[in-house]
Design an enzyme around this catalytic site. Structure first.
Site, PDB file in Angstrom:
ATOM      1  N   VAL A   1      80.233  23.595  20.985  1.00  0.00           N
ATOM      2  CA  VAL A   1      78.785  23.576  20.742  1.00  0.00           C
ATOM      3  C   VAL A   1      78.509  23.565  19.243  1.00  0.00           C
ATOM      4  O   VAL A   1      77.598  22.876  18.762  1.00  0.00           O
ATOM      5  CB  VAL A   1      78.104  24.778  21.414  1.00  0.00           C
ATOM      6  CG1 VAL A   1      76.611  24.788  21.107  1.00  0.00           C
ATOM      7  CG2 VAL A   1      78.333  24.742  22.925  1.00  0.00           C
ATOM      8  N   GLY A   2      79.303  24.313  18.471  1.00  0.00           N
ATOM      9  CA  GLY A   2      79.103  24.379  17.028  1.00  0.00           C
ATOM     10  C   GLY A   2      79.224  23.032  16.348  1.00  0.00           C
ATOM     11  O   GLY A   2      78.509  22.735  15.388  1.00  0.00           O
TER      12      GLY A   2
ATOM     13  N   LYS B   1      67.222  33.415  18.199  1.00  0.00           N
ATOM     14  CA  LYS B   1      67.465  33.135  19.609  1.00  0.00           C
ATOM     15  C   LYS B   1      68.787  33.781  19.991  1.00  0.00           C
ATOM     16  O   LYS B   1      69.863  33.320  19.599  1.00  0.00           O
ATOM     17  CB  LYS B   1      67.543  31.633  19.886  1.00  0.00           C
ATOM     18  CG  LYS B   1      67.591  31.310  21.371  1.00  0.00           C
ATOM     19  CD  LYS B   1      67.984  29.871  21.649  1.00  0.00           C
ATOM     20  CE  LYS B   1      69.475  29.696  21.785  1.00  0.00           C
ATOM     21  NZ  LYS B   1      70.065  30.360  22.983  1.00  0.00           N
TER      22      LYS B   1
ATOM     23  N   GLY C   1      88.352  43.694  13.766  1.00  0.00           N
ATOM     24  CA  GLY C   1      87.917  44.911  13.080  1.00  0.00           C
ATOM     25  C   GLY C   1      87.628  44.696  11.613  1.00  0.00           C
ATOM     26  O   GLY C   1      88.084  45.460  10.759  1.00  0.00           O
TER      27      GLY C   1
ATOM     28  N   GLU D   1      79.835  30.037  12.677  1.00  0.00           N
ATOM     29  CA  GLU D   1      80.868  31.024  13.001  1.00  0.00           C
ATOM     30  C   GLU D   1      81.353  30.709  14.417  1.00  0.00           C
ATOM     31  O   GLU D   1      80.748  31.124  15.398  1.00  0.00           O
ATOM     32  CB  GLU D   1      80.313  32.445  12.916  1.00  0.00           C
ATOM     33  CG  GLU D   1      79.880  32.867  11.527  1.00  0.00           C
ATOM     34  CD  GLU D   1      81.055  33.118  10.589  1.00  0.00           C
ATOM     35  OE1 GLU D   1      82.224  32.980  11.027  1.00  0.00           O
ATOM     36  OE2 GLU D   1      80.805  33.442   9.421  1.00  0.00           O
ATOM     37  N   LEU D   2      82.464  29.974  14.503  1.00  0.00           N
ATOM     38  CA  LEU D   2      82.886  29.428  15.788  1.00  0.00           C
ATOM     39  C   LEU D   2      84.160  30.104  16.284  1.00  0.00           C
ATOM     40  O   LEU D   2      84.393  31.266  15.980  1.00  0.00           O
ATOM     41  CB  LEU D   2      83.048  27.914  15.644  1.00  0.00           C
ATOM     42  CG  LEU D   2      81.843  27.201  14.984  1.00  0.00           C
ATOM     43  CD1 LEU D   2      82.101  25.715  14.823  1.00  0.00           C
ATOM     44  CD2 LEU D   2      80.569  27.458  15.763  1.00  0.00           C
TER      45      LEU D   2
ATOM     46  N   ALA E   1      75.532  34.881  19.857  1.00  0.00           N
ATOM     47  CA  ALA E   1      76.271  34.794  21.116  1.00  0.00           C
ATOM     48  C   ALA E   1      76.204  36.114  21.879  1.00  0.00           C
ATOM     49  O   ALA E   1      75.816  37.150  21.336  1.00  0.00           O
ATOM     50  CB  ALA E   1      77.716  34.410  20.844  1.00  0.00           C
TER      51      ALA E   1
ATOM     52  N   GLU F   1      91.445  27.922  22.829  1.00  0.00           N
ATOM     53  CA  GLU F   1      90.978  29.306  22.904  1.00  0.00           C
ATOM     54  C   GLU F   1      90.375  29.592  24.271  1.00  0.00           C
ATOM     55  O   GLU F   1      89.451  28.905  24.710  1.00  0.00           O
ATOM     56  CB  GLU F   1      89.910  29.577  21.829  1.00  0.00           C
ATOM     57  CG  GLU F   1      89.381  31.001  21.869  1.00  0.00           C
ATOM     58  CD  GLU F   1      88.133  31.198  21.027  1.00  0.00           C
ATOM     59  OE1 GLU F   1      87.936  32.312  20.511  1.00  0.00           O
ATOM     60  OE2 GLU F   1      87.341  30.226  20.892  1.00  0.00           O
TER      61      GLU F   1
END
Length: 533
Positions: free
Chosen positions: A270-271, A210, A483, A288-289, A185, A421
């Protein structure tokens, strides 16, 4: 839109267009760091041992001023086919190299990145929009995971298990998958690929990457650094293939039976499609969404530490981290104090809003106009639902995609805008009385990535990390939701996808497990004491 399309099918002049874009950037803006990254020597967003692309040309946009950065040619379907074949052929060579020697190559990649730490960090800030300290920190994260992977290359273990049969040995062995596709992303255009590539490489896989179209130049620069290391070691460049492109290329990756694992970082929406598409062909997906992360502040928390943690966790990367804190759950006895402290801190943050390449900037822009529009929509929806803006809530009147960090109170934890979100610097604040109530609010969203509690009560601590506590993949105490360190497995539960990257035993996702039974005797002995004669 994420990027601006300039032309299609202009492979005959794409190289000149690319070089001209870089030269103008250096000439007009003094971006000498682009020279340090060797970008004038490449000519496309596709690399499989050579730089060559034939797809559409896009222009990436600076989030700080809305101006064009550079034109990068993407892959078309023929380029994609070439990339998959090249990555598959390169794997045949790479997999035969002993794991510790693969680790040595990854070590050199880490060193090459270390030598380009600042220029690559500056490019991230220019193209993605995060402040310089975070841009450089992202490159450092790739360097750190390379160091981790070097050690891992000498510790990829299996098992010897006790057999119930005499003169039999039961083993467990792990082998690489082949070609691993990584779809990353815009918000972490280097680190997410680093997490995947460093671990996947020492495991014996080749990569097909990609990146986000809107950070194409960063993908090119990163691949260029890696390519030179592979070339120096006589390794086929296609071990780390770059195939820049949009939706068409991503869909090709998810549908391709030659790719056993697709690692996707992006939205839950999309995930979900990626996961279903990969599963349809019985492939593996590492997802990993999204995250709708919360911090709980108990009545015994150190409020000075809370204030520092909340500001970084809510405002860092202008709220564009999957681990950004989007909900604050405050005990009623500290509610007013914490709220006032945060409002004061936010006031200091906006005083240092500005160009992310300026070392004095603490708070940068959103990535693009689409993000600004979603920010505005969320603010409008929150107000209509009864929310009160305690700070911010507006688009900043200056070039670029800047918005004010925003604090909203007065909503119910179950409000639609809270449950969804929004990838922007908006935090919703709630009041609670009992720890059970706070945990219920934390767990009430569909996502399950990161969570934190601030308390000095050991009984609360263990309830929080136990089976009736946070349902997230990352569960913190007295630190913010963002973090994460590279040594632990990173990822989340529920609609966050269930994937794990980086440390711990995440390496197993890039390999296939074999259970091996060896009869070293002269007699056939069946399991479970079965006699078949």
């Amino acid at each position: 839109m994420m990027s601006r399309i300039v032309k299609k099918g202009v492979s005959f002049n794409a190289g000149k267009l690319f070089s001209r874009s870089i030269s103008l950037l250096i000439e007009k803006n003094g971006y000498e760091f682009l020279n340090e990254l060797g970008l004038k020597a490449v000519n496309s967003g596709v690399y499989d041992g050579q730089w060559s692309a034939n797809g559409e040309v896009i222009t990436t946009i600076s989030p700080a001023n809305g101006q064009p950065i550079a034109s990068v040619q993407q892959a078309n379907p023929k380029d994609y086919e070439r990339c998959v074949q090249s990555a598959s052929e390169a794997w045949q060579t790479w997999v035969d190299i002993p794991a510790p020697k693969r680790g040595e190559v990854v070590r050199q990649i880490g060193e090459a990145l270390r030598s380009k730490l600042e220029p690559l960090g500056k490019l991230i800030s220019l193209e993605m929009g995060k402040i310089l300290a975070e841009g450089i920190g992202e490159v450092q994260e790739y360097i750190d995971i390379c160091d981790y992977a070097v050690g891992l290359s000498r510790m990829l273990d299996g098992k010897i298990l006790p057999s119930e049969r005499p003169e039999h040995v039961l083993l467990e062995n792990w082998n690489p998958l082949g070609v691993v596709a990584v779809i990353s992303a815009f918000n972490f255009p280097v680190a997410v690929y680093g997490w995947n590539s460093a671990i996947a490489m020492v495991c014996g896989n080749s990569l097909l990457w990609k990146g986000a179209p809107s950070t194409s130049l960063t993908s090119v620069a990163t691949s260029n650094i890696i390519a030179k290391v592979l070339e120096k070691n006589g390794i086929p460049g296609a071990v780390c293939t770059l195939c820049a492109g949009g939706k068409e290329i991503g869909e090709a990756m998810t549908s391709d039976t030659r790719i056993p694992l697709v690692s996707f970082t992006g939205s839950c929406e999309v995930g979900k499609k990626v996961g279903v598409k990969v599963q349809e062909r019985f492939g593996k997906s590492l997802l990993e969404l999204g995250g709708n992360n919360a911090i709980i502040v108990a009545d015994d928390a150190d409020l000075n530490v809370v204030a520092q943690s909340v500001v970084f966790s809510c405002c860092g990367t202008a709220g564009q981290r999957c681990t950004t804190t989007r909900r604050l759950i405050l005990h009623s006895s500290v509610y007013d104090t914490v709220l006032n402290n945060i409002i004061t801190a936010y006031g200091n943050v906006v005083k240092r809003l500005g160009d992310p390449l300026d070392k004095n900037t603490l708070y940068g822009p959103l990535h693009n106009q689409m993000a600004v529009d979603k920010f505005k929509d969320a603010i409008d929806e929150a107000i209509k639902a009864g929310g009160k803006i305690e700070f911010g809530g507006k688009v900043v009147d200056r070039p670029g995609f800047f918005v004010e960090p925003t604090i909203i109170t007065g909503l119910k934890p179950t409000s639609n805008v809270v449950l969804r979100e929004t990838f922007a610097p908006i935090v919703y604040i709630f009041k609670y009385e009992s720890l059970e109530e706070a945990i219920f609010i934390n767990n009430s969203v569909q996502q399950g990535l990161s969570s934190s509690i601030f308390t000095n009560d050991i009984s609360r601590l263990f309830k929080w990390i136990g089976p009736k506590g946070s349902d997230c993949g990352i569960v913190n105490v007295n630190i913010p939701t963002s973090g994460a360190e590279i040594g632990g497995a990173f990822g989340g539960e529920k609609h966050t996808g269930g994937g794990r990257e980086s440390g711990s035993d995440s390496w197993k996702q890039y390999m296939r497990r074999s259970t091996i039974t060896i009869n070293n005797g002269k007699v056939l002995t069946l399991a479970q004491g079965i006699n078949f004669q």
